[in-house]
Scaffold this active site. Sequence first.
Site, PDB file in Angstrom:
ATOM      1  N   MET A   1       0.824  -1.086   0.191  1.00 26.87           N
ATOM      2  CA  MET A   1      -0.005   0.273  -0.063  1.00 26.87           C
ATOM      3  C   MET A   1       0.832   1.150  -0.065  1.00 26.87           C
ATOM      4  SD  MET A   1      -1.516   0.514   3.811  1.00 26.87           S
ATOM      5  CE  MET A   1      -1.891   2.290   3.275  1.00 26.87           C
ATOM      6  N   CYS A   2       0.377   2.512  -0.393  1.00 26.02           N
ATOM      7  CA  CYS A   2       0.717   3.589  -0.427  1.00 26.02           C
ATOM      8  C   CYS A   2      -0.079   4.800   0.104  1.00 26.02           C
ATOM      9  CB  CYS A   2       1.779   3.887  -1.791  1.00 26.02           C
ATOM     10  SG  CYS A   2       0.557   3.942  -3.149  1.00 26.02           S
ATOM     11  N   ARG A   3      -0.145   5.924  -0.626  1.00 22.31           N
ATOM     12  CA  ARG A   3      -1.046   6.956  -0.297  1.00 22.31           C
ATOM     13  C   ARG A   3      -2.227   6.751  -1.239  1.00 22.31           C
ATOM     14  NH1 ARG A   3      -2.611  11.701  -2.899  1.00 22.31           N
ATOM     15  NH2 ARG A   3      -3.444  13.291  -1.483  1.00 22.31           N
TER      16      ARG A   3
ATOM     17  N   ILE B   1      -3.920   4.922   1.744  1.00 17.22           N
ATOM     18  CA  ILE B   1      -4.522   5.526   3.036  1.00 17.22           C
ATOM     19  C   ILE B   1      -5.496   6.671   2.714  1.00 17.22           C
ATOM     20  CG2 ILE B   1      -2.559   7.348   3.091  1.00 17.22           C
ATOM     21  CD1 ILE B   1      -3.914   5.133   6.043  1.00 17.22           C
TER      22      ILE B   1
ATOM     23  N   GLY C   1      -2.306   4.375  -4.419  1.00 21.86           N
ATOM     24  CA  GLY C   1      -2.365   2.971  -5.127  1.00 21.86           C
ATOM     25  C   GLY C   1      -1.630   3.034  -6.014  1.00 21.86           C
TER      26      GLY C   1
END
Length: 103
Positions: free
Chosen positions: A64-66, A92, A68
């Site tokens: 995951m990241c901010r 997120i 995708g």
Amino acid sequence: MTKEVHINDIQPLLGDDSILIDVRETDELLETGFVPGAVHVPMSTLTVEDNALTDNKDKTIYVMCRSGKRSLNVQTFLLEHDFDAVNVAGGIIEYEGDVNRLQ
């Protein structure tokens, strides 16, 4: 073949046979917090020799990241190195659950 799951569907998928890694940078985690249980492995320092990866080679690695996008790049990298990697769409910014904060 790339696999994907939405961030709000991730919790039931996490267990002994999987791990969630968050590839955002530390300043981003300080700003937003992170999903409980996620392991922080910044994309800028990630290598296939990273212990968070090598120790979990036999597990499904959710990335995951901010939003995708970076996690999709990391997923591609991991798949190229024979990891079972799944992109976590939405990141997120779409996550609706509780977050932990860095101390």
